[in-house]
Design a protein around this motif. Structure first.
Motif, PDB file in Angstrom:
ATOM      1  N   ALA A 102       0.843  -1.298  -0.132  1.00  0.00           N
ATOM      2  CA  ALA A 102      -0.116   0.041   0.163  1.00  0.00           C
ATOM      3  C   ALA A 102       0.875   1.452   0.045  1.00  0.00           C
ATOM      4  N   GLU A 103       2.044   1.190   0.553  1.00  0.00           N
ATOM      5  CA  GLU A 103       2.931   2.352   0.718  1.00  0.00           C
ATOM      6  C   GLU A 103       3.723   2.476  -0.600  1.00  0.00           C
ATOM      7  N   THR A 104       4.183   3.751  -1.025  1.00  0.00           N
ATOM      8  CA  THR A 104       4.935   4.019  -2.037  1.00  0.00           C
ATOM      9  C   THR A 104       6.424   3.819  -1.908  1.00  0.00           C
ATOM     10  N   THR A 105       6.577   3.777  -0.538  1.00  0.00           N
ATOM     11  CA  THR A 105       8.096   3.498  -0.085  1.00  0.00           C
ATOM     12  C   THR A 105       8.049   2.375   0.953  1.00  0.00           C
ATOM     13  N   ILE A 106       9.134   1.270   0.659  1.00  0.00           N
ATOM     14  CA  ILE A 106       9.222   0.387   1.482  1.00  0.00           C
ATOM     15  C   ILE A 106      10.286   0.555   2.482  1.00  0.00           C
ATOM     16  N   ASN A 107       9.970   0.320   3.795  1.00  0.00           N
ATOM     17  CA  ASN A 107      10.835   0.565   4.899  1.00  0.00           C
ATOM     18  C   ASN A 107      10.908  -1.005   5.603  1.00  0.00           C
ATOM     19  N   SER A 108      11.730  -0.995   6.617  1.00  0.00           N
ATOM     20  CA  SER A 108      11.847  -2.371   7.410  1.00  0.00           C
ATOM     21  C   SER A 108      10.523  -2.731   7.988  1.00  0.00           C
ATOM     22  N   VAL A 109       9.640  -1.610   8.540  1.00  0.00           N
ATOM     23  CA  VAL A 109       8.487  -1.955   9.235  1.00  0.00           C
ATOM     24  C   VAL A 109       7.334  -2.607   8.171  1.00  0.00           C
ATOM     25  N   MET A 150       4.593  -7.400   5.659  1.00  0.00           N
ATOM     26  CA  MET A 150       4.218  -8.413   4.448  1.00  0.00           C
ATOM     27  C   MET A 150       4.887  -9.817   4.916  1.00  0.00           C
ATOM     28  N   LEU A 151       6.056  -9.833   5.335  1.00  0.00           N
ATOM     29  CA  LEU A 151       6.605 -11.217   5.702  1.00  0.00           C
ATOM     30  C   LEU A 151       5.507 -11.898   6.683  1.00  0.00           C
ATOM     31  N   GLU A 152       5.138 -11.289   7.716  1.00  0.00           N
ATOM     32  CA  GLU A 152       4.396 -11.769   8.626  1.00  0.00           C
ATOM     33  C   GLU A 152       2.850 -12.318   8.259  1.00  0.00           C
ATOM     34  N   MET A 153       2.284 -11.283   7.651  1.00  0.00           N
ATOM     35  CA  MET A 153       0.711 -11.446   7.309  1.00  0.00           C
ATOM     36  C   MET A 153       0.692 -12.206   5.913  1.00  0.00           C
ATOM     37  N   TYR A 154       1.785 -12.227   5.032  1.00  0.00           N
ATOM     38  CA  TYR A 154       1.543 -12.725   3.641  1.00  0.00           C
ATOM     39  C   TYR A 154       2.300 -13.641   3.424  1.00  0.00           C
ATOM     40  N   ALA A 155       3.737 -13.542   3.419  1.00  0.00           N
ATOM     41  CA  ALA A 155       4.660 -14.396   2.841  1.00  0.00           C
ATOM     42  C   ALA A 155       4.930 -15.757   3.544  1.00  0.00           C
ATOM     43  N   VAL A 156       5.241 -15.813   4.904  1.00  0.00           N
ATOM     44  CA  VAL A 156       5.600 -16.676   5.902  1.00  0.00           C
ATOM     45  C   VAL A 156       4.269 -17.666   5.822  1.00  0.00           C
ATOM     46  N   PRO A 157       3.062 -17.163   6.019  1.00  0.00           N
ATOM     47  CA  PRO A 157       2.185 -18.280   5.982  1.00  0.00           C
ATOM     48  C   PRO A 157       1.860 -18.825   4.971  1.00  0.00           C
ATOM     49  N   GLY A 172      17.166  -4.410   8.399  1.00  0.00           N
ATOM     50  CA  GLY A 172      16.598  -3.983   9.529  1.00  0.00           C
ATOM     51  C   GLY A 172      16.707  -5.045  10.751  1.00  0.00           C
ATOM     52  N   LYS A 173      16.966  -4.741  12.012  1.00  0.00           N
ATOM     53  CA  LYS A 173      17.276  -5.636  12.943  1.00  0.00           C
ATOM     54  C   LYS A 173      15.919  -6.497  13.182  1.00  0.00           C
ATOM     55  N   ILE A 174      14.905  -5.869  13.073  1.00  0.00           N
ATOM     56  CA  ILE A 174      13.488  -6.316  13.273  1.00  0.00           C
ATOM     57  C   ILE A 174      13.225  -7.327  12.277  1.00  0.00           C
ATOM     58  N   VAL A 175      13.669  -7.257  11.140  1.00  0.00           N
ATOM     59  CA  VAL A 175      13.343  -8.160  10.041  1.00  0.00           C
ATOM     60  C   VAL A 175      14.483  -9.530  10.289  1.00  0.00           C
ATOM     61  N   PHE A 211      12.925 -18.795  10.277  1.00  0.00           N
ATOM     62  CA  PHE A 211      13.891 -19.747   9.421  1.00  0.00           C
ATOM     63  C   PHE A 211      15.236 -19.693  10.046  1.00  0.00           C
ATOM     64  N   PRO A 212      15.251 -20.549  11.353  1.00  0.00           N
ATOM     65  CA  PRO A 212      16.593 -20.614  12.048  1.00  0.00           C
ATOM     66  C   PRO A 212      17.760 -21.325  11.177  1.00  0.00           C
ATOM     67  N   ASP A 213      18.690 -20.573  11.028  1.00  0.00           N
ATOM     68  CA  ASP A 213      19.916 -21.076  10.168  1.00  0.00           C
ATOM     69  C   ASP A 213      19.384 -21.321   8.521  1.00  0.00           C
ATOM     70  N   ARG A 214      18.283 -20.980   8.371  1.00  0.00           N
ATOM     71  CA  ARG A 214      17.694 -21.329   6.959  1.00  0.00           C
ATOM     72  C   ARG A 214      17.191 -20.059   5.984  1.00  0.00           C
ATOM     73  N   TRP A 215      17.946 -18.989   6.148  1.00  0.00           N
ATOM     74  CA  TRP A 215      17.767 -17.873   5.336  1.00  0.00           C
ATOM     75  C   TRP A 215      19.024 -17.135   4.816  1.00  0.00           C
ATOM     76  N   SER A 216      18.825 -16.635   3.709  1.00  0.00           N
ATOM     77  CA  SER A 216      20.015 -16.048   3.034  1.00  0.00           C
ATOM     78  C   SER A 216      20.007 -14.490   2.681  1.00  0.00           C
ATOM     79  N   GLY A 217      20.877 -13.659   2.893  1.00  0.00           N
ATOM     80  CA  GLY A 217      20.946 -12.361   2.633  1.00  0.00           C
ATOM     81  C   GLY A 217      21.883 -11.630   3.629  1.00  0.00           C
ATOM     82  N   ARG A 218      22.080 -10.435   3.582  1.00  0.00           N
ATOM     83  CA  ARG A 218      22.936  -9.577   4.301  1.00  0.00           C
ATOM     84  C   ARG A 218      22.786  -9.959   5.696  1.00  0.00           C
ATOM     85  N   ASP A 219      24.059 -10.469   6.212  1.00  0.00           N
ATOM     86  CA  ASP A 219      24.251 -10.970   7.719  1.00  0.00           C
ATOM     87  C   ASP A 219      23.384 -12.250   7.971  1.00  0.00           C
ATOM     88  N   GLY A 220      23.024 -12.969   6.918  1.00  0.00           N
ATOM     89  CA  GLY A 220      22.085 -13.836   7.265  1.00  0.00           C
ATOM     90  C   GLY A 220      23.155 -15.227   7.619  1.00  0.00           C
TER      91      GLY A 220
END
Length: 249
Positions: free
Chosen positions: A111-118, A123-130, A151-154, A162-171
């Motif tokens: 819905a937002e025109t700019t995406i931030n960590s929040v 999106m991850l909580e409500m849509y992707a992970v389920p 972001g640290k919250i992410v 995804f304990p020990d099962r995600w890939s990305g910066r500092d993952g």
């Protein structure tokens, strides 16, 4: 590396990656691409491993036909010097998708025109992970190093789900940095969707969203299987060229 060796690996298929009006530049640190891949073992081991992965990414679509430079690449034997006339303040939508070798999750329209960590975490909580729960506990989640993903919250959320099962910066799992040439949403999905969406002018934002949904619904299981085979080929190229982004002239 001799051109004969490169051509033998490429099978006359790899072409120079070019960005519209913005050629990508790569630093010596991008040799990390090779060291990251070497941690996975053989190509065969890595390909079997990647069948557990969901690759994810966001892309911005404008009603005017503008595409964001991050995901727009033109493949060819020479620079096409391609330019677009762009409409200022064109309506746009940010879209998220995830891709595995058997399915596409999405599109999710922010819905937002700019995406931030929040907003990304929401999106991850409500849509992707389920939607990935049916594949747990085997799913490995990949994201790029965009600032909202770091972001640290992410990262805390991904560590929990995804304990020990995600890939990305500092993952916990390395993925070669700055590697759109081996990331399937970059080299396949967004290009496929945009070719369909912008085949004719887009009259409205609602029509833009409708076309995006339709395009993604047109992705077939065979296309996904072919994409994973293409990843295998591209990983062969990356290793044969010692991590370089190869340009053929």
């Amino acid at each position: 590396m001799p051109h004969t060796t490169i051509w033998g690996v490429l099978h006359n298929r790899l072409h120079e990656i070019l960005q519209e009006s913005n050629s990508a530049s790569f630093t010596p640190n991008d040799k990390q691409r090779l060291s990251s891949l070497n941690k996975f073992g053989s190509i065969e081991e890595m390909i079997n491993y990647l069948r557990k992965w969901f690759f994810s990414d966001e892309s911005t679509f404008h009603a005017s036909g503008k595409v964001n430079k991050h995901n727009c690449r033109i493949w060819g034997s020479e620079n096409p010097r391609n330019y677009r006339e762009l409409e200022r303040n064109s309506p746009k939508v940010n879209v998220w998708c995830a891709l595995s070798h058997t399915e596409v999750i999405g599109p999710f329209f922010f819905a937002e025109t700019t995406i931030n960590s929040v907003t990304y975490l929401d999106m991850l909580e409500m849509y992707a992970v389920p939607q990935m729960q049916q594949h747990q506990p085997d799913v490995i989640f990949q994201q790029d190093s965009a600032p909202p993903h770091w972001g640290k919250i992410v990262r805390d959320f991904l560590d929990e789900n995804f304990p020990d099962r995600w890939s990305g910066r500092d993952g916990p799992i390395p993925w070669p940095p700055r590697s759109p040439d081996i990331t399937p949403l970059d080299f396949f999905l967004w290009r496929f969707v945009k070719n369909i969406v912008y085949k004719t002018p887009v009259p409205s934002l609602d029509e833009l969203k409708r076309r995006i949904v339709t395009a993604i619904q047109n992705v077939t299981p065979q296309m996904l299987e072919n994409t994973w085979r293409e990843i295998e080929f591209r990983l062969d190229v990356l290793r044969a060229t010692r991590g370089s982004h190869v340009q053929i002239h």
